[in-house]
Design an enzyme around this catalytic site. Structure first.
Site, PDB file in Angstrom:
ATOM      1  N   CYS A 137      51.881  31.927  39.168  1.00  0.00           N
ATOM      2  CA  CYS A 137      50.811  32.584  39.910  1.00  0.00           C
ATOM      3  C   CYS A 137      49.449  32.036  39.494  1.00  0.00           C
ATOM      4  CB  CYS A 137      50.876  34.088  39.680  1.00  0.00           C
ATOM      5  SG  CYS A 137      49.536  34.973  40.478  1.00  0.00           S
ATOM      6  N   CYS A 140      46.688  34.650  39.287  1.00  0.00           N
ATOM      7  CA  CYS A 140      46.725  35.499  38.089  1.00  0.00           C
ATOM      8  C   CYS A 140      46.230  34.730  36.864  1.00  0.00           C
ATOM      9  CB  CYS A 140      48.147  35.959  37.776  1.00  0.00           C
ATOM     10  SG  CYS A 140      49.085  36.495  39.194  1.00  0.00           S
ATOM     11  N   ASP A 141      46.644  33.480  36.722  1.00  0.00           N
ATOM     12  CA  ASP A 141      46.437  32.769  35.456  1.00  0.00           C
ATOM     13  C   ASP A 141      45.502  31.564  35.542  1.00  0.00           C
ATOM     14  OD1 ASP A 141      48.281  34.508  34.315  1.00  0.00           O
ATOM     15  OD2 ASP A 141      49.958  33.278  34.982  1.00  0.00           O
TER      16      ASP A 141
END
Ligand code: NDP
Length: 313
Positions: A137, A140-141
């Protein structure tokens, strides 16, 4: 023993399918109870900008859109609860469903909207470096890879989207594509092919990752098995997977017909499963389209079919 809670319409999952089913079911007076599942808001909460959902000419963030859908479902009285379905008995009606391994509910109808989860390549190094440079992701990261080098595996729309998102943060993004072409839509292909920070490595697979305290690079192979086979390394700090998804159907597999990839099979043109009163909507039952708008549409169909089942049998 404590009596199980009785529910007319149980909705499992909180992506576009789950919330749309909830909006329709609550407006039809089915008093739906919705369990949010492992990832409240579903996969769209890990997407950056949604540009292709009708009604948002300027786009909308995944988190904002799911927030709006949740509010809309709550407005008509859906009982939205945290919780994961860990077991079920769909052999007879009312259906028994276990939440978080302890709470039991009895549902007259069940709408399954559990979505799908990102796939990994299956390399031991993915586990070794999980959370230390390996991710599925970018939204997300990606923040951790500002001004660093990254790679995205895959050649579909998801991979292009992840690569473009990372290119906004990182210095360099490789796309590792196993075929000689991208599978993504034309518009996404053009965007990655024309991006100065993105380099596409066609005909290439990943053999492994290396690094002392996190990912420092990947071992790759180009034209595997061909006379011109070539092994080489790239220096990267982040390794992102975007190679498709697995439907979250395991908990239902003893009762429902699944296809060879685990997607719940529904009667063509409906959300009906092989068990009368159990419906499946969204990505868990859709190996073909997997769009937010198609998931929402099938959520709507499922709620209408549940209402008809309850009133007409
Ligand atoms: P896809 O199945 O479309 O693409 C998966 C990609 O990963 C393919 O390039 C595939 O290669 C590659 N792949 C699969 N397994 C491996 C492996 N073991 N090793 C290396 N590469 C592998 O999945 P997506 O998640 O990209 O998209 C799913 C659906 O969602 C599609 O319909 C897509 O259009 C849609 N989508 C739409 C978006 C949008 O409209 N903005 C955004 C994201 C998704 P190969 O081609 O060789 O099989």
């Amino acid at each position: 023993m404590k009596e199980a809670e009785k529910i007319k319409c149980l909705i499992i999952g909180s992506g576009p399918a789950g919330y749309t089913a909830a909006i329709y079911a609550s407006r039809a007076n089915l008093s739906p109870v919705l369990y949010e599942g492992i990832q409240p808001g579903g996969q769209l909460t890990t997407t950056s900008e949604i540009e292709n959902f009708p009604g948002y000419p300027d786009g909308i963030s995944g988190i904002a859109m799911m927030d709006e859908l949740k509010k809309q479902a709550a407005r008509f009285g859906t009982d939205i609860r945290p919780g994961i379905v860990t077991g079920c008995d769909l052999s007879q009606s009312p259906f028994q469903v276990t939440i978080d391994g302890k709470k039991s509910v009895e549902a007259k109808t069940v709408i399954i909207c559990t979505g799908a989860t990102a796939k990994y390549l299956g390399l031991p190094d993915e586990n070794k470096y999980m959370g230390m440079g390996v991710s599925a992701c970018a939204v997300c990261d990606g923040f951790f890879y500002r001004k660093k080098n990254t790679a995205v595996v895959g050649g579909g729309d998801s991979a292009c989207e992840e690569a473009l998102y990372l290119a906004g943060l990182a210095d360099k993004v490789y796309m590792i594509v196993r075929k000689s072409y991208l599978r993504a839509s034309q518009v996404m292909q053009e965007r990655v092919l024309n991006h100065p920070k993105i380099e596409i490595l066609f005909n290439t697979n990943t053999l492994g990752l290396f690094g002392e305290n996190g990912v420092e690079g990947a071992h790759l192979i180009r034209f595997a098995g061909e006379p011109n086979e070539e092994r080489f390394d790239i220096a990267i700090d982040g390794f992102f997977l975007a190679i498709g998804h697995k439907p979250n159907s395991d908990v239902f597999k003893d009762y429902l017909d699944l296809d060879e990839n685990g997607y719940i099979q529904t009667v063509w043109g409906t959300t009906k499963t092989n068990v009368a009163g159990v419906f499946a909507a969204g990505d868990v039952a859709d190996p073909h389209y997997r769009q937010a708008v198609t998931a929402a549409a099938t959520g709507c169909i499922a709620a209408i079919e549940a209402e008809r089942f309850l009133t007409r049998g």
